[in-house]
Design a protein around this motif. Structure first.
Motif, PDB file in Angstrom:
ATOM      1  N   GLN A  31       0.829  -1.191   0.000  1.00 19.06           N
ATOM      2  CA  GLN A  31       0.000   0.000   0.000  1.00 19.06           C
ATOM      3  C   GLN A  31       0.868   1.246   0.000  1.00 19.06           C
ATOM      4  OE1 GLN A  31      -2.559  -0.307   3.362  1.00 19.06           O
ATOM      5  NE2 GLN A  31      -4.061  -1.596   2.320  1.00 19.06           N
ATOM      6  N   GLU A  32       1.939   1.231   0.772  1.00 22.09           N
ATOM      7  CA  GLU A  32       2.829   2.387   0.794  1.00 22.09           C
ATOM      8  C   GLU A  32       3.462   2.602  -0.573  1.00 22.09           C
ATOM      9  OE1 GLU A  32       4.156   1.990   5.488  1.00 22.09           O
ATOM     10  OE2 GLU A  32       5.565   1.548   3.879  1.00 22.09           O
ATOM     11  N   GLU A  33       3.820   1.510  -1.256  1.00 19.05           N
ATOM     12  CA  GLU A  33       4.414   1.650  -2.570  1.00 19.05           C
ATOM     13  C   GLU A  33       3.424   2.233  -3.561  1.00 19.05           C
ATOM     14  OE1 GLU A  33       7.540  -2.099  -2.351  1.00 19.05           O
ATOM     15  OE2 GLU A  33       5.832  -2.124  -3.721  1.00 19.05           O
ATOM     16  N   SER A  34       2.170   1.765  -3.522  1.00 18.70           N
ATOM     17  CA  SER A  34       1.180   2.281  -4.455  1.00 18.70           C
ATOM     18  C   SER A  34       0.910   3.758  -4.202  1.00 18.70           C
ATOM     19  CB  SER A  34      -0.121   1.479  -4.336  1.00 18.70           C
ATOM     20  OG  SER A  34      -0.667   1.619  -3.037  1.00 18.70           O
ATOM     21  N   VAL A  35       0.915   4.170  -2.921  1.00 20.66           N
ATOM     22  CA  VAL A  35       0.720   5.576  -2.616  1.00 20.66           C
ATOM     23  C   VAL A  35       1.897   6.396  -3.104  1.00 20.66           C
ATOM     24  CG1 VAL A  35       0.510   7.231  -0.726  1.00 20.66           C
ATOM     25  CG2 VAL A  35      -0.799   5.114  -0.671  1.00 20.66           C
ATOM     26  N   GLU A  36       3.102   5.876  -2.934  1.00 19.76           N
ATOM     27  CA  GLU A  36       4.282   6.613  -3.367  1.00 19.76           C
ATOM     28  C   GLU A  36       4.286   6.813  -4.876  1.00 19.76           C
ATOM     29  OE1 GLU A  36       7.355   5.102   0.118  1.00 19.76           O
ATOM     30  OE2 GLU A  36       7.635   4.522  -1.960  1.00 19.76           O
ATOM     31  N   ILE A  37       3.863   5.816  -5.623  1.00 17.31           N
ATOM     32  CA  ILE A  37       3.869   5.944  -7.076  1.00 17.31           C
ATOM     33  C   ILE A  37       2.929   7.041  -7.525  1.00 17.31           C
ATOM     34  CG2 ILE A  37       3.277   4.739  -9.206  1.00 17.31           C
ATOM     35  CD1 ILE A  37       4.262   2.168  -7.893  1.00 17.31           C
ATOM     36  N   GLY A  38       1.744   7.153  -6.850  1.00 17.93           N
ATOM     37  CA  GLY A  38       0.776   8.159  -7.247  1.00 17.93           C
ATOM     38  C   GLY A  38       0.964   9.505  -6.571  1.00 17.93           C
ATOM     39  N   ASN A  39       1.938   9.647  -5.704  1.00 16.91           N
ATOM     40  CA  ASN A  39       2.144  10.905  -4.988  1.00 16.91           C
ATOM     41  C   ASN A  39       2.932  11.878  -5.865  1.00 16.91           C
ATOM     42  OD1 ASN A  39       2.793  12.961  -3.144  1.00 16.91           O
ATOM     43  ND2 ASN A  39       2.705  11.503  -1.451  1.00 16.91           N
ATOM     44  N   PRO A  40       2.360  13.045  -6.166  1.00 13.30           N
ATOM     45  CA  PRO A  40       3.078  14.006  -7.016  1.00 13.30           C
ATOM     46  C   PRO A  40       4.395  14.471  -6.424  1.00 13.30           C
ATOM     47  CG  PRO A  40       0.754  14.589  -6.817  1.00 13.30           C
ATOM     48  CD  PRO A  40       1.013  13.507  -5.819  1.00 13.30           C
ATOM     49  N   LEU A  41       4.537  14.407  -5.100  1.00 11.85           N
ATOM     50  CA  LEU A  41       5.791  14.845  -4.485  1.00 11.85           C
ATOM     51  C   LEU A  41       6.960  13.952  -4.880  1.00 11.85           C
ATOM     52  CD1 LEU A  41       4.550  15.768  -0.903  1.00 11.85           C
ATOM     53  CD2 LEU A  41       5.135  17.318  -2.774  1.00 11.85           C
ATOM     54  N   LEU A  42       6.678  12.734  -5.345  1.00  9.46           N
ATOM     55  CA  LEU A  42       7.725  11.823  -5.791  1.00  9.46           C
ATOM     56  C   LEU A  42       7.779  11.717  -7.304  1.00  9.46           C
ATOM     57  CD1 LEU A  42       7.266   8.976  -3.159  1.00  9.46           C
ATOM     58  CD2 LEU A  42       8.946  10.811  -3.166  1.00  9.46           C
TER      59      LEU A  42
END
Length: 368
Positions: A255-266
């Motif tokens: 879940q953390e990985e999926s959030v990171e992929i969609g996070n514009p900050l990354l």
């Protein structure tokens, strides 16, 4: 009653006299309706402005209409915070209709703030409000390149640190699992060595041939082992990817990985310029309706520049600026319409929006 209606997909309340308690209770009930995606609460002004609860991060609503609810700047601030902050973001809402309310420049700025890190919303209607040039400028600025704030930079560093730590933990786990794997093949290798020694002692004359054949067999066995190990790793990857389709069954790290992929900050397209970090802007939003506001000719060049920047990839496919405080024959407005027409907006979508606004006009007249 609502959770028992398993096939319910659309829920509409028009001038139903809802209260803040009812809306909060309704939000808790909507989470139990698996197929409900469209909610319209129109003509229901709330004293405590609790509409933002319908846009929470846990909400399953995909299309929300809040027309003609006397939503002001303070409620717009809460709605903007529900769309996105540095720590949370609504990931289910696709369209939001805030037409025929009392949103001014400050409220438009709050909505624009909520669009900074939101990667889900496709359609936004702010028609027939009280937005002028300052609010329009805030919306246009957020759709183009913008610099990260100090809070966003700090959050980005935290996310990068968490990602590096999770990757290092995965590397360590892979190494430990790899160290445990050779225990079984070691016995087979010892037995193969024992048989090779017997062959060497029994057939001394055939040493050259044996020496030629053994390396091949060793290479084949090693190749087989490596292929098996690769196959095992590939299978592990497939197990990590397939659960992502069902968000309720994936692990916390995934879940953390999926959030990171969609996070514009990354986002990998971040740019460093003049000591600041710039994002490419919100390119998810495809339709913005600002018709019937107080926008003058002063804001049009900024929208024109925005459309020219977005022409290469993503961005607005529809920008509605009718019935504002500038003449239709204005040069900048004519160019904006030409750029929008070049993007081949489907006629079906435009007709649906015009019909929707027509219904809004009739609703406003009945209220008056």
């Amino acid at each position: 009653m609502l959770p028992s209606l398993s096939q319910l997909q659309r829920l509409q309340f028009w001038q139903a006299g809802l209260s803040d308690r009812m809306v909060i209770s309704l939000m808790n009930t909507i989470s139990l309706c698996s197929n409900l995606r469209v909610v319209a609460l129109e003509g229901n002004p709330l004293p405590e402005q609790s509409y933002h609860h319908l846009l929470s991060e846990e909400s399953i609503i995909a299309h929300l209409s809040l027309r003609n609810n006397r939503i002001g700047d303070e409620s717009a601030r809460l709605i903007g915070s529900a769309l996105s902050t540095t720590r949370s973001s609504n990931k289910s809402l696709l369209s939001l209709n805030l037409a025929f309310n009392s949103i001014g420049d400050a409220g438009a700025a709050h909505i624009a703030q909520g669009l900074r890190l939101n990667c889900a919303l496709l359609f936004l209607s702010l028609s027939n409000n009280q937005i002028g040039d300052p609010g329009a400028a805030q919306l246009a600025a957020i759709l183009g390149d913008f610099a990260l704030t100090h809070e966003e930079v700090v959050e980005r560093r935290k996310l990068l640190l968490e990602r590096t730590q999770s990757s290092s933990l995965k590397v360590d786990s892979d190494q430990t699992s790899a160290d445990q794997l050779p225990s079984a093949p070691s016995s087979t290798s010892l037995s193969s060595k024992g048989t090779s020694k017997k062959k060497e002692t029994s057939k001394k004359d055939e040493k050259p041939a044996a020496n030629r054949e053994n390396p091949k067999s060793n290479k084949k066995s090693s190749d087989a082992k490596t292929s098996q190990s690769k196959g095992g790793k590939a299978g592990g990857k497939e197990k990590q990817q397939t659960p992502q389709e069902d968000q309720s069954s994936i692990a916390l790290t995934e879940q953390e990985e999926s959030v990171e992929i969609g996070n514009p900050l990354l986002d990998q397209s971040l740019r460093h310029r003049d000591g600041q970090i710039f994002l490419p802007g919100n390119t998810t939003l495809t339709s913005l309706n600002l018709a019937g506001n107080r926008i003058t000719e002063k804001s049009l060049p900024q929208f024109l520049t925005l459309l020219e920047m977005q022409s290469e990839g993503g961005g607005l496919l529809r920008l509605c600026l009718e019935r504002n405080c500038f003449p239709p024959e204005c040069e900048s407005y004519v160019k904006i319409k030409e750029l929008i027409e070049l993007r081949n907006v489907p006629e079906k979508n435009s007709s649906e929006v015009t019909q929707e606004e027509g219904r809004g006009h009739s609703a406003e007249r009945t209220d008056i």
